[in-house]
Each structure stands twice: as C-alpha cells, then as structure tokens.
Design an enzyme around this catalytic site. Structure first.
Site, PDB file in Angstrom:
ATOM      1  N   CYS A  43       0.506  -0.801  -0.052  1.00  0.00           N
ATOM      2  CA  CYS A  43      -0.047   0.131   0.402  1.00  0.00           C
ATOM      3  C   CYS A  43       0.966   1.330  -0.268  1.00  0.00           C
ATOM      4  O   CYS A  43       0.739   1.814  -0.714  1.00  0.00           O
ATOM      5  CB  CYS A  43      -0.518  -0.142   1.393  1.00  0.00           C
ATOM      6  SG  CYS A  43      -2.115   1.318   1.512  1.00  0.00           S
ATOM      7  N   ALA A 117      10.755 -14.161   6.346  1.00  0.00           N
ATOM      8  CA  ALA A 117      10.531 -15.385   7.031  1.00  0.00           C
ATOM      9  C   ALA A 117       9.723 -16.102   6.706  1.00  0.00           C
ATOM     10  O   ALA A 117       9.743 -16.407   6.472  1.00  0.00           O
ATOM     11  CB  ALA A 117       9.489 -14.620   8.462  1.00  0.00           C
ATOM     12  N   VAL A 262      -3.690  -7.540 -14.039  1.00  0.00           N
ATOM     13  CA  VAL A 262      -4.927  -8.968 -14.380  1.00  0.00           C
ATOM     14  C   VAL A 262      -5.664  -9.989 -12.749  1.00  0.00           C
ATOM     15  O   VAL A 262      -5.796 -10.031 -12.613  1.00  0.00           O
ATOM     16  CB  VAL A 262      -4.855  -9.909 -14.993  1.00  0.00           C
ATOM     17  CG1 VAL A 262      -4.984  -8.925 -16.395  1.00  0.00           C
ATOM     18  CG2 VAL A 262      -3.632 -10.658 -14.913  1.00  0.00           C
ATOM     19  N   GLY A 263      -4.998  -8.481 -11.995  1.00  0.00           N
ATOM     20  CA  GLY A 263      -4.594  -8.775 -10.704  1.00  0.00           C
ATOM     21  C   GLY A 263      -4.006  -9.078  -9.657  1.00  0.00           C
ATOM     22  O   GLY A 263      -3.037  -9.513  -9.922  1.00  0.00           O
ATOM     23  N   HIS A 431     -24.166  23.254   2.094  1.00  0.00           N
ATOM     24  CA  HIS A 431     -25.594  23.628   0.779  1.00  0.00           C
ATOM     25  C   HIS A 431     -24.377  24.196   0.015  1.00  0.00           C
ATOM     26  O   HIS A 431     -23.161  25.398   1.248  1.00  0.00           O
ATOM     27  CB  HIS A 431     -26.718  24.477   0.811  1.00  0.00           C
ATOM     28  CG  HIS A 431     -26.491  24.932  -0.607  1.00  0.00           C
ATOM     29  ND1 HIS A 431     -26.773  23.825  -2.133  1.00  0.00           N
ATOM     30  CD2 HIS A 431     -26.667  26.119  -1.168  1.00  0.00           C
ATOM     31  CE1 HIS A 431     -26.858  25.138  -2.770  1.00  0.00           C
ATOM     32  NE2 HIS A 431     -26.537  25.781  -2.520  1.00  0.00           N
TER      33      HIS A 431
HETATM   34  P1  FAD Z   1       1.588  -5.907   2.708  1.00  0.00           P
HETATM   35  O1  FAD Z   1       0.239  -4.295   2.015  1.00  0.00           O
HETATM   36  O2  FAD Z   1       0.908  -6.463   0.951  1.00  0.00           O
HETATM   37  O3  FAD Z   1       2.095  -5.889   3.078  1.00  0.00           O
HETATM   38  C1  FAD Z   1       2.959  -7.312   3.260  1.00  0.00           C
HETATM   39  C2  FAD Z   1       3.752  -6.998   3.701  1.00  0.00           C
HETATM   40  O4  FAD Z   1       4.635  -8.668   4.131  1.00  0.00           O
HETATM   41  C3  FAD Z   1       5.094  -6.610   2.442  1.00  0.00           C
HETATM   42  O5  FAD Z   1       5.605  -4.813   2.798  1.00  0.00           O
HETATM   43  C4  FAD Z   1       5.922  -7.997   2.120  1.00  0.00           C
HETATM   44  O6  FAD Z   1       7.783  -6.688   2.204  1.00  0.00           O
HETATM   45  C5  FAD Z   1       5.828  -8.429   3.223  1.00  0.00           C
HETATM   46  N1  FAD Z   1       6.394 -10.038   3.525  1.00  0.00           N
HETATM   47  C6  FAD Z   1       6.072 -11.074   2.790  1.00  0.00           C
HETATM   48  N2  FAD Z   1       6.517 -12.414   2.658  1.00  0.00           N
HETATM   49  C7  FAD Z   1       7.910 -11.943   3.631  1.00  0.00           C
HETATM   50  C8  FAD Z   1       7.972 -12.960   4.257  1.00  0.00           C
HETATM   51  N3  FAD Z   1       8.150 -13.830   3.755  1.00  0.00           N
HETATM   52  N4  FAD Z   1       9.387 -12.170   5.221  1.00  0.00           N
HETATM   53  C9  FAD Z   1       8.587 -10.881   5.797  1.00  0.00           C
HETATM   54  N5  FAD Z   1       8.538 -10.489   4.730  1.00  0.00           N
HETATM   55  C10 FAD Z   1       7.782 -10.898   3.812  1.00  0.00           C
HETATM   56  N6  FAD Z   1      -5.678  -0.740  -1.237  1.00  0.00           N
HETATM   57  C11 FAD Z   1      -6.881   0.474  -0.818  1.00  0.00           C
HETATM   58  O7  FAD Z   1      -7.326   0.282   0.339  1.00  0.00           O
HETATM   59  N7  FAD Z   1      -7.066   1.301  -1.964  1.00  0.00           N
HETATM   60  C12 FAD Z   1      -6.335   2.182  -3.241  1.00  0.00           C
HETATM   61  O8  FAD Z   1      -5.947   2.744  -3.020  1.00  0.00           O
HETATM   62  C13 FAD Z   1      -5.463   0.474  -2.934  1.00  0.00           C
HETATM   63  N8  FAD Z   1      -4.823   0.682  -4.676  1.00  0.00           N
HETATM   64  C14 FAD Z   1      -3.531   0.265  -4.749  1.00  0.00           C
HETATM   65  C15 FAD Z   1      -2.921   0.178  -6.135  1.00  0.00           C
HETATM   66  C16 FAD Z   1      -2.247  -0.041  -6.095  1.00  0.00           C
HETATM   67  C17 FAD Z   1      -1.249   0.315  -7.091  1.00  0.00           C
HETATM   68  C18 FAD Z   1      -1.982  -2.032  -5.736  1.00  0.00           C
HETATM   69  C19 FAD Z   1      -0.563  -2.764  -6.087  1.00  0.00           C
HETATM   70  C20 FAD Z   1      -2.426  -2.204  -4.494  1.00  0.00           C
HETATM   71  C21 FAD Z   1      -3.280  -1.223  -4.147  1.00  0.00           C
HETATM   72  N9  FAD Z   1      -4.382  -1.902  -3.084  1.00  0.00           N
HETATM   73  C22 FAD Z   1      -5.479  -0.207  -2.979  1.00  0.00           C
HETATM   74  C23 FAD Z   1      -4.081  -2.602  -2.213  1.00  0.00           C
HETATM   75  C24 FAD Z   1      -3.444  -2.453  -1.517  1.00  0.00           C
HETATM   76  O9  FAD Z   1      -2.303  -2.255  -1.123  1.00  0.00           O
HETATM   77  C25 FAD Z   1      -3.491  -3.669  -0.186  1.00  0.00           C
HETATM   78  O10 FAD Z   1      -5.313  -4.509  -0.445  1.00  0.00           O
HETATM   79  C26 FAD Z   1      -2.784  -3.688   1.087  1.00  0.00           C
HETATM   80  O11 FAD Z   1      -1.456  -3.228   0.771  1.00  0.00           O
HETATM   81  C27 FAD Z   1      -2.599  -4.993   2.086  1.00  0.00           C
HETATM   82  O12 FAD Z   1      -2.040  -4.315   2.787  1.00  0.00           O
HETATM   83  P2  FAD Z   1      -1.371  -6.164   3.453  1.00  0.00           P
HETATM   84  O13 FAD Z   1      -0.697  -5.741   5.133  1.00  0.00           O
HETATM   85  O14 FAD Z   1      -2.417  -7.932   3.537  1.00  0.00           O
HETATM   86  O15 FAD Z   1      -0.004  -6.521   2.580  1.00  0.00           O
HETATM   87  P1  NAD Z   2      -9.227  -6.187 -10.101  1.00  0.00           P
HETATM   88  O1  NAD Z   2      -9.517  -7.593 -10.608  1.00  0.00           O
HETATM   89  O2  NAD Z   2      -9.803  -4.945  -9.852  1.00  0.00           O
HETATM   90  O3  NAD Z   2      -8.797  -6.338 -12.544  1.00  0.00           O
HETATM   91  C1  NAD Z   2      -8.436  -7.012 -13.093  1.00  0.00           C
HETATM   92  C2  NAD Z   2      -8.861  -6.996 -14.548  1.00  0.00           C
HETATM   93  O4  NAD Z   2      -8.067  -7.789 -15.133  1.00  0.00           O
HETATM   94  C3  NAD Z   2     -10.464  -7.513 -14.726  1.00  0.00           C
HETATM   95  O5  NAD Z   2     -11.516  -7.067 -14.843  1.00  0.00           O
HETATM   96  C4  NAD Z   2      -9.906  -9.105 -15.215  1.00  0.00           C
HETATM   97  O6  NAD Z   2     -11.361  -9.229 -16.254  1.00  0.00           O
HETATM   98  C5  NAD Z   2      -9.134  -8.818 -15.959  1.00  0.00           C
HETATM   99  N1  NAD Z   2      -8.483 -10.014 -16.673  1.00  0.00           N
HETATM  100  C6  NAD Z   2      -8.215 -11.049 -16.020  1.00  0.00           C
HETATM  101  N2  NAD Z   2      -7.400 -11.401 -17.162  1.00  0.00           N
HETATM  102  C7  NAD Z   2      -6.956 -10.899 -18.270  1.00  0.00           C
HETATM  103  C8  NAD Z   2      -6.299 -11.371 -19.234  1.00  0.00           C
HETATM  104  N3  NAD Z   2      -6.641 -12.473 -19.732  1.00  0.00           N
HETATM  105  N4  NAD Z   2      -6.904 -10.254 -20.356  1.00  0.00           N
HETATM  106  C9  NAD Z   2      -7.079  -9.113 -20.056  1.00  0.00           C
HETATM  107  N5  NAD Z   2      -8.104  -8.992 -19.372  1.00  0.00           N
HETATM  108  C10 NAD Z   2      -7.738  -9.829 -17.978  1.00  0.00           C
HETATM  109  O7  NAD Z   2      -7.014  -6.379 -10.646  1.00  0.00           O
HETATM  110  P2  NAD Z   2      -6.342  -5.347 -10.793  1.00  0.00           P
HETATM  111  O8  NAD Z   2      -6.207  -4.211 -11.009  1.00  0.00           O
HETATM  112  O9  NAD Z   2      -4.483  -6.281 -10.843  1.00  0.00           O
HETATM  113  O10 NAD Z   2      -6.410  -5.346  -8.599  1.00  0.00           O
HETATM  114  C11 NAD Z   2      -6.152  -6.242  -7.831  1.00  0.00           C
HETATM  115  C12 NAD Z   2      -6.271  -5.957  -6.628  1.00  0.00           C
HETATM  116  O11 NAD Z   2      -5.182  -4.808  -5.963  1.00  0.00           O
HETATM  117  C13 NAD Z   2      -7.957  -5.913  -6.747  1.00  0.00           C
HETATM  118  O12 NAD Z   2      -8.861  -5.906  -6.443  1.00  0.00           O
HETATM  119  C14 NAD Z   2      -8.232  -4.632  -5.177  1.00  0.00           C
HETATM  120  O13 NAD Z   2      -8.943  -5.306  -4.685  1.00  0.00           O
HETATM  121  C15 NAD Z   2      -6.962  -3.806  -5.167  1.00  0.00           C
HETATM  122  N6  NAD Z   2      -6.782  -1.881  -6.184  1.00  0.00           N
HETATM  123  C16 NAD Z   2      -6.974  -1.412  -4.609  1.00  0.00           C
HETATM  124  C17 NAD Z   2      -7.282  -0.440  -5.433  1.00  0.00           C
HETATM  125  C18 NAD Z   2      -8.046   0.887  -4.454  1.00  0.00           C
HETATM  126  O14 NAD Z   2      -8.847   0.970  -3.827  1.00  0.00           O
HETATM  127  N7  NAD Z   2      -8.718   1.777  -4.954  1.00  0.00           N
HETATM  128  C19 NAD Z   2      -6.961   0.455  -6.401  1.00  0.00           C
HETATM  129  C20 NAD Z   2      -5.492  -0.268  -6.695  1.00  0.00           C
HETATM  130  C21 NAD Z   2      -5.708  -1.740  -6.680  1.00  0.00           C
END
Ligand code: FAD
Ligand code: NAD
Length: 452
Positions: A43, A117, A262-263, A431
C-alpha cells in the site's frame, strides 16, 4: 542477531501487519513485526499512496494543459512535465510515510525486525537477513504477507512488460501504453498515463471495464476514458508481445510499454506454510470471524486472506486480531467495507448493490441537478441508495463522481449505524456540496425529492 522470544509475531508490515503491531503494542503485548522490505507494505511503497500521488500529478497536468480550452477564461501556454521529478516527489512522500510508520510502531513499543521469515513450525519462524539468520519463537503468529501481481505466462514481467510496481517508477511518459486488465489498477494507472500524454489502449477480457460493478456505475468512467482518447477493447484477450506491439485476439495494439494488471495473488509461497496444516480457500488462507486460521495460535489478515484486497480491510483485521490476542471478546462484525476506485470520475461502493438482496429497491440522484457539481464543471455521475422496502433501512450506497471518494466514510457510517432513508433525509447536508446528492437520493426514495 540472536534468537528472539515474544508473545506476538507478525509477518509482514503492510497496513494489516503494522496496524496489528501498533494496537498490540498499545495493549501491552510483547510484539515483534518482521518485514523484508520497508514498513508500509504494498500500500505505502508500491500501491495506494504512490498511485494516488501520480493520479494527483496527472490530474493537475491535464487540467493545466486543457485550461485554455475551458469556459473559465484561463489561458495557459503549453505546459510540460518532468516525470522524473514527479516520481522523486512521490518517492519523498513514500519515504516520509515509511519513517512515520516505523516511528508509530516504535512509540507503541512493537519491535520491527528486518528480514525474510519462513515458518519452521506453528510457533517458530526462521528469519534471514543477508548473511544473518536467527529464529523467532512466539505464542501467537499473524500471517500478513499480502499479495503480488499476477503474471501472465505469455507476458512475463521485464523490459517493456510492466507490473504496477514498475509503472509507478517510470522516468519518461511512454508514447504508447497498452494496459491488460481494465480493473482497479489498470483504470487508475491507465488514466494517469492518458492524462500525461500517452496513447493508452485498455484490453479487458470481460465485456466491460470494472466488471464487478453494474453498467450504470461504470458508464461515466467509460465516457471520460473516451474523452481522454483512451481506446477500450472489451471482450479481448491479450496473447503476447512482439517489438512494440501487443498481440490480442482482436488485432495488434501499438505499445511501447505494456502494463499487466489482471489481479493479485496471495503471498503464500516461500513462507513455509506447506510445513503447517493450514486450510486454504482457493489460493488464500482460510480464516474465521476472528481471523484465526485452521491452526491454533496462527492468525491471517489482509490480502493473503482474499477479497476484498483493500488496505482498510487489512487494517481493521489487524486491529481486531491485536484485541483478540489481548483476550478481548471481539469478532468481525462489520456491516460493509467501502471500496473506492480512483478513476476519473471516482467510483465508490459500500454495502449491497441493486438486486443483490431480495426485498430491496434503489433510488438515484444525478449530479446534473446538484449546484456544487455545476460550479466545479463536473456534472457527470450520481449517488444511489439501496434500501429495504419493509423498514427503509439503507443497505447499500454507491456513487460515481469527481472527488466522491471523500464521501465514502459518510456512506459506511450510515450503513454501519443502521440508518434508514428518513434518518439521512432529515439530516441537514451543507449547501452547496456534492453530499446533498445523498440526502436527495433518500428523499427521492421516499417520494419527495426537492431538487429534481
Ligand atoms: P501488503 O501491503 O502486501 O504487505 C505485506 C508485507 O509483507 C510486505 O511489506 C512484504 O514485504 C511482507 N512480506 C511478505 N512475505 C514476507 C516474508 N516471508 N517475510 C517478511 N516479510 C514478508 N487498496 C486500497 O484500499 N486503496 C487503494 O487506493 C489501493 N491502491 C492500490 C494501488 C496499487 C497499484 C496496488 C498494487 C494495490 C492497491 N491497493 C489499494 C491494495 C492494497 O495495497 C492492499 O490491499 C494492501 O496493501 C494489503 O495489505 P496487507 O497488509 O495485507 O499486505
Ligand atoms: P482487478 O481484479 O481489479 O482487475 C483485473 C481485471 O483484469 C479484471 O477486469 C479482469 O476481467 C481482467 N483480466 C483478467 N485476466 C485478463 C486477461 N488475460 N486479459 C485481459 N483482461 C484480463 O485487479 P487489479 O486491477 O490487478 O487489482 C488487484 C487488486 O488490488 C484489486 O482487486 C483491488 O482489491 C486492489 N486495488 C485496489 C485499489 C483501490 O482500492 N482503489 C486500487 C488498486 C488495486
């Protein structure tokens, strides 16, 4: 470093892990949190925060670049952007937050340890940090290892094929960008690069963008993408990449870079959970209402436990687990988790969607009828309430509109507190604000909207 003994060990210092550590420390629990990267997780380092910084920069650049064409009487001469400086600004915010999170954990007396870990057994992990290796033994362990981008075998990350992490650190704006996946990340970052001047093509396998949401909610986003000259290819599958071209089943797409979104998959591989008898839910770790896994003493929180993969869900789980370890009688009882997609316009969903629960109806109020929306030149979008016919309880609120993310808390508060249409309709909304749309949607449901 020598071996450590503690009451609570948290693996991962993302939003789930670091919040759990802070709360556990506040509760006087002897806590250790381990991460191989800087505190803050996906995050803070490569997710929510950096993407929102770039969304802001791109919005500003686009607004300034197009000011002369607008009705406000502003004229500007060809602005430019130095993306490397924008990225340095974004990195500075990330560093400040890394330091802030580390300081908050320290203040709570939770110990942060660097390293990777791996479980040896249900109460012991081996930590490796460069050449040093040591063990941590704990009464309770929280798995908060988060998630990583899904890689397509025919588009392996590297070179021009980017995951979100590399896309957040580009030094130059690509001339052409293909985005594979029109979900959260693809749309947020695709819009950024379109506003910065790339010719963006979004390739989405399903028949529309953001397929999780209904058409009405995503229509204003699709319209805006069209205005931004983004090509959206729905029902299209990417097939591979050859010299500046993304191959798809519907033809070639010019692409200096390809962003694959794609997820995300849970980070369960390599942490030794195969050594344990943890029950999985598909690829995710199965948890109960207290975030306990199938093994006594082991909890899991955040993305590693599945959808919705959102930072605020991970944080709420982390806080709850700390309380549970402290012996408090808590369990997951949230009525709704808001989700915001920071597209242009933004999309917010909270609670039930129309048609999801029997005996519910929905009502909308469009921003075209909202004075504040007119004054900000953004009349696209609406607020919608989903309510139960028998008692008028509001079970869901969705909205699409510029800047609407800031209203998400009002939506979840209403649902969490069990508000009904009459409660929101009788609450004075300032408003002129977009929030009046929520009050009006409720009044409309009651048959006496005032401004439509
Ligand atoms: P993470 O944030 O993934 O943290 C896991 C941590 O575990 C990492 O620091 C990693 O280094 C550490 N780790 C993993 N394995 C090990 C190990 N074996 N030993 C030691 N350390 C380890 N969510 C929102 O709500 N709003 C948003 O606007 C939003 N925007 C996003 C934009 C992008 C581009 C992406 C990729 C994600 C976004 N998300 C957003 C999703 C959000 O980032 C995640 O849901 C959130 O970070 C999950 O938190 P977490 O604590 O589960 O894991
Ligand atoms: P996503 O699940 O939001 O979107 C993936 C998209 O890829 C879907 O629409 C799916 O139909 C499409 N897709 C899958 N396989 C495909 C293929 N082979 N070719 C073309 N399209 C394909 O996943 P994301 O955008 O990678 O984000 C991952 C997760 O991160 C989200 O589920 C969300 O929980 C989190 N996230 C949250 C925020 C936020 O809260 N604003 C922002 C970014 C990410």
């Amino acid at each position: 470093m020598s071996d450590i003994k503690c009451k609570l060990l948290i693996i991962g210092a993302g939003p789930g892990g670091y919040v759990c550590a802070i709360r556990a420390g506040q509760l006087g629990i002897d806590t250790v949190v381990i991460d191989e990267a800087k505190p803050g997780g996906t995050c803070l380092n490569v997710g929510c925060i950096p993407s929102k910084a770039l969304i802001h920069a791109a919005d500003e650049f686009h607004k300034i670049s197009h000011a002369s064409q607008g009705p406000l009487g502003i004229s500007v001469e060809s602005p430019s952007i130095d993306l490397a400086r924008t990225i340095a600004w974004k990195d500075d915010i990330v560093t400040r937050l890394n330091t802030g999170v580390a300081a908050l954990m320290k203040k709570a007396k939770a110990r942060f340890v660097s390293g990777r870990a791996r479980f040896l057994d249900g109460k012991t992990v081996q930590v490796t940090d460069g050449d040093s290796s040591f063990k941590v033994h704990a009464e309770h362990v929280v798995v908060a290892t988060g998630s990583a981008p899904v890689e397509l075998p025919f588009l392996p990350f590297g070179g021009p094929i980017l995951s979100s992490t590399e896309a957040l650190a580009l030094a130059e704006v690509p001339k052409t960008l293909a985005v594979v996946g029109g979900g959260y990340i693809g749309l947020e970052l695709g819009t950024v690069f379109a506003k910065l001047g790339s010719k963006v093509t979004i390739v989405e396998a399903e028949d529309r963008i953001l397929p999780l949401y209904d058409k009405a909610l995503t229509r204003p986003v699709a319209q805006r993408l069209e205005e931004l000259d983004v090509t959206v290819m729905t029902g299209t599958k990417a097939a591979g990449y050859e010299e500046g071209t993304l191959k798809t089943d519907k033809g070639d797409v010019a692409a200096q870079k390809v962003l694959v979104t794609v997820g995300r998959r849970p980070r369960t591989i390599g942490i030794g959970i195969d050594e344990l008898a943890l029950t999985l839910d598909g690829p995710f770790i199965r948890i109960d209402k207290t975030c306990q896994t199938s093994m006594r003493g082991i909890y899991a929180i955040g993305d590693v436990t599945g959808e919705p993969m959102l930072a605020h869900r991970a944080m709420a789980q982390g806080e709850m687990v700390a309380e549970h370890v402290a012996g408090h009688p808590v369990e997951w009882d949230k009525q709704a988790i808001p989700a915001v997609c920071f597209t242009d316009p933004e999309v917010v969903t909270c609670g039930a969607l129309p048609g999801e629960i029997d005996g519910t109806k929905s009502s909308e109020f469009p921003f075209q009828a909202n004075g504040r929306a007119m004054t900000t030149e953004r009349e696209d979008g609406f607020i919608r309430v989903v309510w139960r016919e028998s008692d008028h309880a509001v079970l869901g609120i969705q909205a699409v509109g510029a800047g609407i993310s800031e209203m998400s808390a009002a939506f979840s508060l209403a649902i969490e507190m069990g508000a009904c249409l009459e409660d929101i309709g009788a609450t004075i909304h300032a408003h002129p604000t977009q929030s009046e749309g929520l009050q009006e949607a409720c009044l409309r449901a009651l048959g006496h909207a005032l401004h439509i």
